[in-house]
Design a protein around this motif. Structure first.
Motif, PDB file in Angstrom:
ATOM      1  N   VAL A  10      -0.388  50.585  38.335  1.00 26.26           N
ATOM      2  CA  VAL A  10      -1.001  50.438  36.462  1.00 26.26           C
ATOM      3  C   VAL A  10       0.396  50.373  35.528  1.00 26.26           C
ATOM      4  CG1 VAL A  10      -2.936  51.506  35.848  1.00 26.26           C
ATOM      5  CG2 VAL A  10      -2.467  52.027  38.124  1.00 26.26           C
ATOM      6  N   SER A  11       0.086  49.524  35.066  1.00 27.74           N
ATOM      7  CA  SER A  11       0.103  49.269  33.614  1.00 27.74           C
ATOM      8  C   SER A  11       0.051  50.627  33.136  1.00 27.74           C
ATOM      9  CB  SER A  11      -0.273  47.896  32.912  1.00 27.74           C
ATOM     10  OG  SER A  11       0.439  47.598  31.791  1.00 27.74           O
ATOM     11  N   VAL A  12       1.323  50.662  32.395  1.00 23.34           N
ATOM     12  CA  VAL A  12       1.130  52.500  31.394  1.00 23.34           C
ATOM     13  C   VAL A  12       1.499  52.155  30.128  1.00 23.34           C
ATOM     14  CG1 VAL A  12       0.752  55.088  31.355  1.00 23.34           C
ATOM     15  CG2 VAL A  12      -0.304  53.775  32.674  1.00 23.34           C
ATOM     16  N   ARG A  13       1.111  51.876  29.343  1.00 25.33           N
ATOM     17  CA  ARG A  13       2.464  51.386  28.169  1.00 25.33           C
ATOM     18  C   ARG A  13       3.268  50.819  28.082  1.00 25.33           C
ATOM     19  NH1 ARG A  13       2.282  57.726  27.899  1.00 25.33           N
ATOM     20  NH2 ARG A  13       0.745  58.473  26.985  1.00 25.33           N
ATOM     21  N   GLY A  14       2.998  49.649  28.546  1.00 23.05           N
ATOM     22  CA  GLY A  14       3.208  48.614  29.077  1.00 23.05           C
ATOM     23  C   GLY A  14       4.620  48.273  30.443  1.00 23.05           C
ATOM     24  N   LYS A  15       4.575  49.871  31.205  1.00 27.16           N
ATOM     25  CA  LYS A  15       5.376  50.005  32.123  1.00 27.16           C
ATOM     26  C   LYS A  15       4.779  50.243  33.132  1.00 27.16           C
ATOM     27  CE  LYS A  15       9.144  52.104  30.972  1.00 27.16           C
ATOM     28  NZ  LYS A  15      10.353  53.601  30.691  1.00 27.16           N
ATOM     29  N   ASP A  16       4.924  49.673  34.511  1.00 32.59           N
ATOM     30  CA  ASP A  16       3.755  49.418  35.669  1.00 32.59           C
ATOM     31  C   ASP A  16       4.578  50.751  35.942  1.00 32.59           C
ATOM     32  OD1 ASP A  16       2.871  46.921  35.446  1.00 32.59           O
ATOM     33  OD2 ASP A  16       4.171  45.812  37.042  1.00 32.59           O
ATOM     34  N   VAL A  17       3.358  51.793  36.581  1.00 31.73           N
ATOM     35  CA  VAL A  17       3.802  53.047  37.374  1.00 31.73           C
ATOM     36  C   VAL A  17       2.934  53.318  38.685  1.00 31.73           C
ATOM     37  CG1 VAL A  17       4.246  53.448  34.993  1.00 31.73           C
ATOM     38  CG2 VAL A  17       2.057  54.166  35.916  1.00 31.73           C
ATOM     39  N   PRO A  18       3.304  53.423  39.566  1.00 36.77           N
ATOM     40  CA  PRO A  18       2.465  53.959  40.938  1.00 36.77           C
ATOM     41  C   PRO A  18       1.374  54.426  40.528  1.00 36.77           C
ATOM     42  CG  PRO A  18       4.699  54.536  41.410  1.00 36.77           C
ATOM     43  CD  PRO A  18       4.978  54.152  39.712  1.00 36.77           C
ATOM     44  N   LEU A  19      -0.042  54.776  41.051  1.00 41.15           N
ATOM     45  CA  LEU A  19      -0.680  55.537  40.800  1.00 41.15           C
ATOM     46  C   LEU A  19      -0.895  57.343  41.623  1.00 41.15           C
ATOM     47  CD1 LEU A  19      -3.196  55.122  40.608  1.00 41.15           C
ATOM     48  CD2 LEU A  19      -4.225  55.124  42.611  1.00 41.15           C
ATOM     49  N   ASP A  20       0.087  57.088  42.184  1.00 45.42           N
ATOM     50  CA  ASP A  20       0.172  59.324  42.325  1.00 45.42           C
ATOM     51  C   ASP A  20       0.744  59.330  41.044  1.00 45.42           C
ATOM     52  OD1 ASP A  20       2.697  58.018  42.442  1.00 45.42           O
ATOM     53  OD2 ASP A  20       2.944  59.105  44.263  1.00 45.42           O
ATOM     54  N   THR A  55       1.355  41.423  54.818  1.00 42.08           N
ATOM     55  CA  THR A  55       2.114  42.895  54.786  1.00 42.08           C
ATOM     56  C   THR A  55       2.823  43.412  53.205  1.00 42.08           C
ATOM     57  OG1 THR A  55       4.245  41.901  54.573  1.00 42.08           O
ATOM     58  CG2 THR A  55       3.190  42.671  56.837  1.00 42.08           C
ATOM     59  N   GLN A  56       2.543  44.734  53.080  1.00 38.26           N
ATOM     60  CA  GLN A  56       3.335  44.887  51.679  1.00 38.26           C
ATOM     61  C   GLN A  56       2.320  44.711  50.584  1.00 38.26           C
ATOM     62  OE1 GLN A  56       6.811  43.109  51.370  1.00 38.26           O
ATOM     63  NE2 GLN A  56       8.444  44.622  52.384  1.00 38.26           N
ATOM     64  N   VAL A  57       0.813  45.053  51.009  1.00 40.42           N
ATOM     65  CA  VAL A  57      -0.229  44.070  50.346  1.00 40.42           C
ATOM     66  C   VAL A  57       0.031  45.090  49.276  1.00 40.42           C
ATOM     67  CG1 VAL A  57      -2.477  44.108  49.843  1.00 40.42           C
ATOM     68  CG2 VAL A  57      -1.705  44.022  52.133  1.00 40.42           C
ATOM     69  N   ARG A  58      -0.272  44.840  47.903  1.00 43.56           N
ATOM     70  CA  ARG A  58      -0.235  46.086  46.416  1.00 43.56           C
ATOM     71  C   ARG A  58      -0.974  45.848  45.659  1.00 43.56           C
ATOM     72  NH1 ARG A  58       3.591  42.329  48.065  1.00 43.56           N
ATOM     73  NH2 ARG A  58       5.138  41.443  46.839  1.00 43.56           N
ATOM     74  N   LEU A  59      -1.245  45.768  44.656  1.00 45.34           N
ATOM     75  CA  LEU A  59      -2.898  45.501  43.495  1.00 45.34           C
ATOM     76  C   LEU A  59      -1.681  46.245  42.816  1.00 45.34           C
ATOM     77  CD1 LEU A  59      -5.827  46.933  44.811  1.00 45.34           C
ATOM     78  CD2 LEU A  59      -5.229  44.415  44.122  1.00 45.34           C
ATOM     79  N   ALA A  60      -1.661  45.156  41.612  1.00 44.98           N
ATOM     80  CA  ALA A  60      -1.152  45.533  39.789  1.00 44.98           C
ATOM     81  C   ALA A  60      -1.899  45.094  39.075  1.00 44.98           C
ATOM     82  CB  ALA A  60      -0.004  44.233  39.374  1.00 44.98           C
ATOM     83  N   VAL A  61      -2.216  46.557  38.158  1.00 46.34           N
ATOM     84  CA  VAL A  61      -3.301  46.731  37.576  1.00 46.34           C
ATOM     85  C   VAL A  61      -2.698  46.584  35.924  1.00 46.34           C
ATOM     86  CG1 VAL A  61      -5.781  48.345  36.698  1.00 46.34           C
ATOM     87  CG2 VAL A  61      -4.908  47.815  38.940  1.00 46.34           C
ATOM     88  N   ASP A  62      -3.072  45.326  35.213  1.00 49.92           N
ATOM     89  CA  ASP A  62      -3.360  45.443  33.975  1.00 49.92           C
ATOM     90  C   ASP A  62      -3.461  46.976  33.256  1.00 49.92           C
ATOM     91  OD1 ASP A  62      -4.977  44.161  33.126  1.00 49.92           O
ATOM     92  OD2 ASP A  62      -3.921  42.078  32.553  1.00 49.92           O
ATOM     93  N   HIS A  63      -3.153  46.292  31.725  1.00 53.30           N
ATOM     94  CA  HIS A  63      -3.855  47.096  30.146  1.00 53.30           C
ATOM     95  C   HIS A  63      -5.433  46.686  30.489  1.00 53.30           C
ATOM     96  CE1 HIS A  63      -3.037  43.716  28.012  1.00 53.30           C
ATOM     97  NE2 HIS A  63      -3.517  43.896  27.025  1.00 53.30           N
ATOM     98  N   ALA A  64      -5.979  45.797  30.506  1.00 57.05           N
ATOM     99  CA  ALA A  64      -7.121  45.821  30.377  1.00 57.05           C
ATOM    100  C   ALA A  64      -7.639  45.754  31.727  1.00 57.05           C
ATOM    101  CB  ALA A  64      -7.048  44.033  30.259  1.00 57.05           C
ATOM    102  N   GLY A  65      -7.302  46.141  32.804  1.00 53.73           N
ATOM    103  CA  GLY A  65      -8.328  46.598  33.887  1.00 53.73           C
ATOM    104  C   GLY A  65      -8.053  45.607  35.213  1.00 53.73           C
ATOM    105  N   ASN A  66      -7.880  43.890  34.908  1.00 55.20           N
ATOM    106  CA  ASN A  66      -7.053  43.204  35.815  1.00 55.20           C
ATOM    107  C   ASN A  66      -6.062  43.326  36.868  1.00 55.20           C
ATOM    108  OD1 ASN A  66      -9.087  41.620  34.091  1.00 55.20           O
ATOM    109  ND2 ASN A  66      -7.915  41.275  32.682  1.00 55.20           N
ATOM    110  N   ALA A  67      -7.209  43.149  38.254  1.00 52.88           N
ATOM    111  CA  ALA A  67      -5.915  43.634  39.103  1.00 52.88           C
ATOM    112  C   ALA A  67      -5.998  41.977  39.658  1.00 52.88           C
ATOM    113  CB  ALA A  67      -7.164  44.880  40.344  1.00 52.88           C
ATOM    114  N   ASP A  68      -4.700  42.500  40.124  1.00 49.03           N
ATOM    115  CA  ASP A  68      -3.567  41.272  40.787  1.00 49.03           C
ATOM    116  C   ASP A  68      -3.362  41.573  41.951  1.00 49.03           C
ATOM    117  OD1 ASP A  68      -2.487  38.729  40.959  1.00 49.03           O
ATOM    118  OD2 ASP A  68      -0.315  39.101  40.529  1.00 49.03           O
ATOM    119  N   LEU A  69      -3.524  40.722  43.220  1.00 53.48           N
ATOM    120  CA  LEU A  69      -3.260  41.391  44.770  1.00 53.48           C
ATOM    121  C   LEU A  69      -1.908  40.340  44.901  1.00 53.48           C
ATOM    122  CD1 LEU A  69      -4.064  42.258  46.947  1.00 53.48           C
ATOM    123  CD2 LEU A  69      -5.372  40.531  47.445  1.00 53.48           C
ATOM    124  N   ARG A  70      -1.101  41.102  45.330  1.00 55.04           N
ATOM    125  CA  ARG A  70      -0.352  40.649  45.761  1.00 55.04           C
ATOM    126  C   ARG A  70       0.335  41.127  47.293  1.00 55.04           C
ATOM    127  NH1 ARG A  70       3.616  42.620  40.593  1.00 55.04           N
ATOM    128  NH2 ARG A  70       2.501  41.583  39.257  1.00 55.04           N
TER     129      ARG A  70
END
Length: 87
Positions: A10-20, A55-70
């Motif tokens: 999840v993008s928090v203040r411009g940084k990608d951080v793990p959901l946990d 494999t190695q499925v991940r969701l990257a969520v930007d500051h607007a809440g848009n999810a990008d599947l990788r």
């Protein structure tokens, strides 16, 4: 029901951080549900040529809440199968 493990960044203040590391429980709950839903859908997807799934499925969520599947895939046929499953 089986599912493919999906990690969430999840993008928090411009940084990608793990959901946990996200402190808002409602955000965590929503994105865990999204990851679970995606993982369940991808559990049934296999490459018609190589008989393996993503494999190695991940969701990257930007500051607007848009999810990008990788994810990692063996070939374009698997990418197309994933696209059809999630459409």
């Amino acid at each position: 029901m089986s599912r493919v493990p999906v990690s969430v960044l999840v993008s928090v203040r411009g940084k990608d951080v793990p959901l946990d590391q996200v402190r808002d429980p409602s955000v965590v709950r929503a994105f865990r549900q999204l990851a679970d839903d995606v993982g369940k859908k991808l559990a049934t997807v296999t490459c018609p040529q190589h008989k393996q799934g993503p494999t190695q499925v991940r969701l990257a969520v930007d500051h607007a809440g848009n999810a990008d599947l990788r994810y990692e895939s063996c070939c374009l046929a698997l990418r197309d199968a994933v696209g059809k499953q999630l459409a």
